[in-house]
Write a protein that holds these residues in place. Structure first.
Motif, PDB file in Angstrom:
ATOM      1  N   ILE A 185      27.559  35.792  47.036  1.00  0.00           N
ATOM      2  CA  ILE A 185      28.405  35.171  48.062  1.00  0.00           C
ATOM      3  C   ILE A 185      29.846  35.110  47.574  1.00  0.00           C
ATOM      4  O   ILE A 185      30.779  35.291  48.353  1.00  0.00           O
ATOM      5  CB  ILE A 185      27.858  33.773  48.433  1.00  0.00           C
ATOM      6  CG1 ILE A 185      26.508  33.943  49.152  1.00  0.00           C
ATOM      7  CG2 ILE A 185      28.846  33.011  49.310  1.00  0.00           C
ATOM      8  CD1 ILE A 185      25.808  32.649  49.503  1.00  0.00           C
ATOM      9  N   ASN A 186      30.020  34.887  46.276  1.00  0.00           N
ATOM     10  CA  ASN A 186      31.347  34.971  45.657  1.00  0.00           C
ATOM     11  C   ASN A 186      31.425  36.226  44.801  1.00  0.00           C
ATOM     12  O   ASN A 186      30.441  36.612  44.175  1.00  0.00           O
ATOM     13  CB  ASN A 186      31.602  33.784  44.724  1.00  0.00           C
ATOM     14  CG  ASN A 186      31.324  32.445  45.342  1.00  0.00           C
ATOM     15  OD1 ASN A 186      30.195  31.996  45.333  1.00  0.00           O
ATOM     16  ND2 ASN A 186      32.350  31.791  45.873  1.00  0.00           N
ATOM     17  N   ALA A 187      32.612  36.833  44.746  1.00  0.00           N
ATOM     18  CA  ALA A 187      32.826  37.916  43.784  1.00  0.00           C
ATOM     19  C   ALA A 187      32.629  37.351  42.377  1.00  0.00           C
ATOM     20  O   ALA A 187      33.020  36.221  42.073  1.00  0.00           O
ATOM     21  CB  ALA A 187      34.226  38.487  43.936  1.00  0.00           C
ATOM     22  N   THR A 188      31.989  38.127  41.528  1.00  0.00           N
ATOM     23  CA  THR A 188      31.651  37.659  40.183  1.00  0.00           C
ATOM     24  C   THR A 188      32.693  38.094  39.145  1.00  0.00           C
ATOM     25  O   THR A 188      33.271  39.177  39.269  1.00  0.00           O
ATOM     26  CB  THR A 188      30.267  38.207  39.760  1.00  0.00           C
ATOM     27  OG1 THR A 188      29.991  37.789  38.424  1.00  0.00           O
ATOM     28  CG2 THR A 188      30.204  39.728  39.832  1.00  0.00           C
ATOM     29  N   PRO A 189      32.904  37.276  38.106  1.00  0.00           N
ATOM     30  CA  PRO A 189      33.695  37.742  36.967  1.00  0.00           C
ATOM     31  C   PRO A 189      32.887  38.671  36.071  1.00  0.00           C
ATOM     32  O   PRO A 189      33.444  39.305  35.175  1.00  0.00           O
ATOM     33  CB  PRO A 189      34.047  36.447  36.232  1.00  0.00           C
ATOM     34  CG  PRO A 189      32.962  35.490  36.589  1.00  0.00           C
ATOM     35  CD  PRO A 189      32.523  35.856  37.979  1.00  0.00           C
ATOM     36  N   ALA A 190      31.554  38.748  36.329  1.00  0.00           N
ATOM     37  CA  ALA A 190      30.628  39.506  35.473  1.00  0.00           C
ATOM     38  C   ALA A 190      30.854  39.076  34.023  1.00  0.00           C
ATOM     39  O   ALA A 190      30.935  37.889  33.751  1.00  0.00           O
ATOM     40  CB  ALA A 190      30.805  41.005  35.692  1.00  0.00           C
ATOM     41  N   ASN A 191      30.986  40.037  33.106  1.00  0.00           N
ATOM     42  CA  ASN A 191      31.281  39.627  31.730  1.00  0.00           C
ATOM     43  C   ASN A 191      32.655  40.151  31.295  1.00  0.00           C
ATOM     44  O   ASN A 191      32.875  40.479  30.139  1.00  0.00           O
ATOM     45  CB  ASN A 191      30.177  40.073  30.755  1.00  0.00           C
ATOM     46  CG  ASN A 191      29.902  41.563  30.823  1.00  0.00           C
ATOM     47  OD1 ASN A 191      30.689  42.313  31.398  1.00  0.00           O
ATOM     48  ND2 ASN A 191      28.809  41.998  30.239  1.00  0.00           N
ATOM     49  N   PHE A 192      33.581  40.168  32.275  1.00  0.00           N
ATOM     50  CA  PHE A 192      34.943  40.607  31.999  1.00  0.00           C
ATOM     51  C   PHE A 192      35.843  39.407  31.691  1.00  0.00           C
ATOM     52  O   PHE A 192      35.510  38.261  31.993  1.00  0.00           O
ATOM     53  CB  PHE A 192      35.496  41.380  33.199  1.00  0.00           C
ATOM     54  CG  PHE A 192      34.751  42.647  33.504  1.00  0.00           C
ATOM     55  CD1 PHE A 192      34.952  43.789  32.743  1.00  0.00           C
ATOM     56  CD2 PHE A 192      33.827  42.696  34.539  1.00  0.00           C
ATOM     57  CE1 PHE A 192      34.258  44.959  33.013  1.00  0.00           C
ATOM     58  CE2 PHE A 192      33.132  43.858  34.822  1.00  0.00           C
ATOM     59  CZ  PHE A 192      33.348  44.999  34.050  1.00  0.00           C
ATOM     60  N   THR A 193      37.013  39.685  31.113  1.00  0.00           N
ATOM     61  CA  THR A 193      37.980  38.620  30.845  1.00  0.00           C
ATOM     62  C   THR A 193      38.641  38.198  32.153  1.00  0.00           C
ATOM     63  O   THR A 193      38.649  38.943  33.143  1.00  0.00           O
ATOM     64  CB  THR A 193      39.069  39.092  29.864  1.00  0.00           C
ATOM     65  OG1 THR A 193      39.803  40.173  30.470  1.00  0.00           O
ATOM     66  CG2 THR A 193      38.447  39.572  28.555  1.00  0.00           C
ATOM     67  N   VAL A 194      39.216  37.017  32.144  1.00  0.00           N
ATOM     68  CA  VAL A 194      39.845  36.458  33.357  1.00  0.00           C
ATOM     69  C   VAL A 194      40.907  37.400  33.916  1.00  0.00           C
ATOM     70  O   VAL A 194      41.020  37.587  35.135  1.00  0.00           O
ATOM     71  CB  VAL A 194      40.456  35.074  33.048  1.00  0.00           C
ATOM     72  CG1 VAL A 194      41.230  34.548  34.253  1.00  0.00           C
ATOM     73  CG2 VAL A 194      39.368  34.093  32.652  1.00  0.00           C
ATOM     74  N   LYS A 195      41.691  38.024  33.041  1.00  0.00           N
ATOM     75  CA  LYS A 195      42.761  38.921  33.498  1.00  0.00           C
ATOM     76  C   LYS A 195      42.207  40.126  34.255  1.00  0.00           C
ATOM     77  O   LYS A 195      42.837  40.648  35.165  1.00  0.00           O
ATOM     78  CB  LYS A 195      43.594  39.411  32.296  1.00  0.00           C
ATOM     79  CG  LYS A 195      44.510  38.347  31.713  1.00  0.00           C
ATOM     80  CD  LYS A 195      45.330  38.918  30.563  1.00  0.00           C
ATOM     81  CE  LYS A 195      46.247  37.848  29.965  1.00  0.00           C
ATOM     82  NZ  LYS A 195      47.030  38.384  28.818  1.00  0.00           N
ATOM     83  N   GLU A 196      41.017  40.569  33.869  1.00  0.00           N
ATOM     84  CA  GLU A 196      40.438  41.770  34.494  1.00  0.00           C
ATOM     85  C   GLU A 196      39.845  41.487  35.872  1.00  0.00           C
ATOM     86  O   GLU A 196      39.667  42.401  36.668  1.00  0.00           O
ATOM     87  CB  GLU A 196      39.336  42.344  33.583  1.00  0.00           C
ATOM     88  CG  GLU A 196      39.860  42.927  32.276  1.00  0.00           C
ATOM     89  CD  GLU A 196      38.721  43.329  31.346  1.00  0.00           C
ATOM     90  OE1 GLU A 196      38.622  44.535  31.039  1.00  0.00           O
ATOM     91  OE2 GLU A 196      37.944  42.456  30.930  1.00  0.00           O
ATOM     92  N   VAL A 197      39.525  40.229  36.134  1.00  0.00           N
ATOM     93  CA  VAL A 197      38.846  39.893  37.402  1.00  0.00           C
ATOM     94  C   VAL A 197      39.585  38.762  38.138  1.00  0.00           C
ATOM     95  O   VAL A 197      39.060  37.667  38.322  1.00  0.00           O
ATOM     96  CB  VAL A 197      37.369  39.519  37.159  1.00  0.00           C
ATOM     97  CG1 VAL A 197      36.509  40.764  36.992  1.00  0.00           C
ATOM     98  CG2 VAL A 197      37.217  38.606  35.945  1.00  0.00           C
ATOM     99  N   PRO A 198      40.815  39.047  38.588  1.00  0.00           N
ATOM    100  CA  PRO A 198      41.609  37.984  39.230  1.00  0.00           C
ATOM    101  C   PRO A 198      41.017  37.487  40.551  1.00  0.00           C
ATOM    102  O   PRO A 198      41.357  36.400  41.003  1.00  0.00           O
ATOM    103  CB  PRO A 198      42.964  38.660  39.462  1.00  0.00           C
ATOM    104  CG  PRO A 198      42.661  40.121  39.520  1.00  0.00           C
ATOM    105  CD  PRO A 198      41.540  40.327  38.548  1.00  0.00           C
ATOM    106  N   ARG A 199      40.128  38.290  41.159  1.00  0.00           N
ATOM    107  CA  ARG A 199      39.567  37.881  42.457  1.00  0.00           C
ATOM    108  C   ARG A 199      38.152  37.297  42.326  1.00  0.00           C
ATOM    109  O   ARG A 199      37.459  37.106  43.332  1.00  0.00           O
ATOM    110  CB  ARG A 199      39.574  39.072  43.419  1.00  0.00           C
ATOM    111  CG  ARG A 199      40.999  39.516  43.770  1.00  0.00           C
ATOM    112  CD  ARG A 199      41.027  40.752  44.635  1.00  0.00           C
ATOM    113  NE  ARG A 199      40.573  40.493  45.996  1.00  0.00           N
ATOM    114  CZ  ARG A 199      40.546  41.421  46.958  1.00  0.00           C
ATOM    115  NH1 ARG A 199      40.966  42.656  46.689  1.00  0.00           N
ATOM    116  NH2 ARG A 199      40.104  41.120  48.166  1.00  0.00           N
ATOM    117  N   ALA A 200      37.751  36.984  41.097  1.00  0.00           N
ATOM    118  CA  ALA A 200      36.450  36.331  40.897  1.00  0.00           C
ATOM    119  C   ALA A 200      36.434  35.018  41.665  1.00  0.00           C
ATOM    120  O   ALA A 200      37.395  34.248  41.627  1.00  0.00           O
ATOM    121  CB  ALA A 200      36.198  36.086  39.417  1.00  0.00           C
ATOM    122  N   GLY A 201      35.359  34.782  42.380  1.00  0.00           N
ATOM    123  CA  GLY A 201      35.236  33.572  43.183  1.00  0.00           C
ATOM    124  C   GLY A 201      35.519  33.779  44.652  1.00  0.00           C
ATOM    125  O   GLY A 201      35.140  32.954  45.491  1.00  0.00           O
TER     126      GLY A 201
END
Length: 405
Positions: A185-201
């Protein structure tokens, strides 16, 4: 040794039998045949060989019902190619087994570097002393340009629109063994760093889309689970009729009440897995107090969320199933302080996740008729011990598969 009697210092059954001091089990052909006090069973079965674990606590073996060990972990941990992917995967699964885990719930999400089908993953685990259930899923990863994959389309990315396509959803639902992270339901950060997944959530679906997807699963006779976090996303999940909330980080007290009334199960992940702070011990206590079926899982391999009071990790190195007892301990200790019985507490790592996998009549407890999947350890996993070296023996279907004596 096919049939034998095994004795313990203490037998924690996680069943109606409770805890037996100097308890013992008769094992016949990989199943638990009888449970009772050692002296009475020895008298009843004088010819059976005895395995003496009278210095140790015997409990059901552990169940980690939310992991990514076979699809994402090999490429995250090792320099694999498609030809060596499953060699690494089997090494990772052995590490889980050595940590006392004999059953796993694996997510097959689709991976940009892997073109493996669910059948490929099933073949990879055939010769291992592990019970592995597979949840087929779609996934949305919170890169700057959102990336969407599915278990069916494998390494070929799909669009956000495709995620709600009824034909694709039906195919994913049909293949799924249990309600894992079937949708994100939310985009996941998976196991990436915060900078790599700015749209997580970021929320991926609207309520209408979710209701259609849930209906497809239910019409197929399947329950559906969802990766979800945050008040807005959890509201959507509850309104749409999602059966299992994975993570549910940021859930409110009101939403806990609604989940309890709707009979929703929760897979708590105290190490992380979403864009929000993971499940705290106090939150897990609230789930249990509301009689919500709650399992504690690792979501591994995963970098631990650093800003918590209950995680002991000093860096964001990826952590695996070997930390299940460690991350569960704070919540399990809190339950003990609130006078929950050790059998009820251990159920969060054994019986509850087994039931979530649809295997509650096969393992997760120690009682006659179930598979003889159990541990001999220096204490109760997650409650009295957290180090894997404190698990001395692991038995799978009555066979000793790990021996640290």
């Amino acid at each position: 040794m096919m049939n034998y009697l095994i004795r313990s210092k203490k037998l924690v059954t996680v069943s109606h039998l409770g805890t037996l001091i100097h308890g013992a089990m008769v094992i016949e052909n990989g199943k638990i045949a009888e449970i009772g006090r050692f002296e009475s069973l020895k008298e009843k079965f004088p010819d059976l060989d005895v395995i003496d674990c009278s210095e140790y606590v015997i409990t059901p073996s552990l169940v980690d019902c939310h992991t990514h060990l076979l699809e994402f972990a090999p490429t995250s941990l090792y320099p694999v190619t498609p030809e060596t992917h499953f060699a690494a995967g089997k090494a990772i699964l052995f590490q889980a087994l050595a940590a006392g885990i004999t059953a796993l719930g694996e997510q097959i999400c689709g991976h940009p570097l892997c073109d493996f089908s669910k059948e490929d993953y099933q073949k990879a685990v055939l010769d291992l002393p592990l019970d592995v259930s597979f949840a087929t899923t779609s996934i949305s990863i919170g890169f700057e340009n959102l990336a969407h994959f599915t278990a069916i389309t494998q390494s070929r990315g799909v669009t956000q629109y495709d995620l709600s396509d009824p034909v694709l959803v039906q195919m994913i639902a049909h293949e799924s063994d249990y309600p894992g992270e079937n949708i994100f339901i939310n985009a996941t950060p998976a196991n990436f760093t915060v900078k790599e997944v700015p749209r997580a959530g970021e929320i991926i679906y609207n309520l209408k889309e979710l209701k259609k997807i849930v209906k497809i699963y239910h019409q197929a006779g399947k329950q559906i689970g969802a990766h979800v976090a945050g008040e807005e996303g959890i509201n959507l999940a509850l309104e749409a009729g999602i059966d299992v909330l994975h993570h549910a980080h940021g859930i409110t007290d009101e939403q806990i009440d609604i989940a309890a009334k709707q009979g929703v199960a929760i897979v708590a992940t105290p190490m992380g897995g979403t864009h929000l702070q993971p499940n705290s011990p106090e939150e897990i206590l609230k789930f249990v107090q509301k009689n919500i079926p709650v399992s504690i899982s690792t979501d591994s391999y995963l970098p631990p969320y650093l800003k918590t009071s209950w995680l002991p990790f000093q860096d964001q190195a990826l952590k695996g199933p070997d930390v299940l007892m460690l991350i569960a301990e704070p919540a399990m200790q809190l339950l003990k302080k609130h006078h929950y019985d050790e059998n009820e507490i251990l159920a969060l790592l054994t019986d509850n996740p087994a039931k979530l996998l649809g295997k509650g009549n096969t393992f997760g407890r120690l009682e006659p008729g179930l598979d003889a999947n159990f541990l001999a350890a220096e204490g109760i996993p997650g409650l009295e011990i957290t180090e894997i070296d404190q698990i001395k023996n692991v038995f799978y279907k009555g066979v000793k598969v790990i021996d640290r004596k």
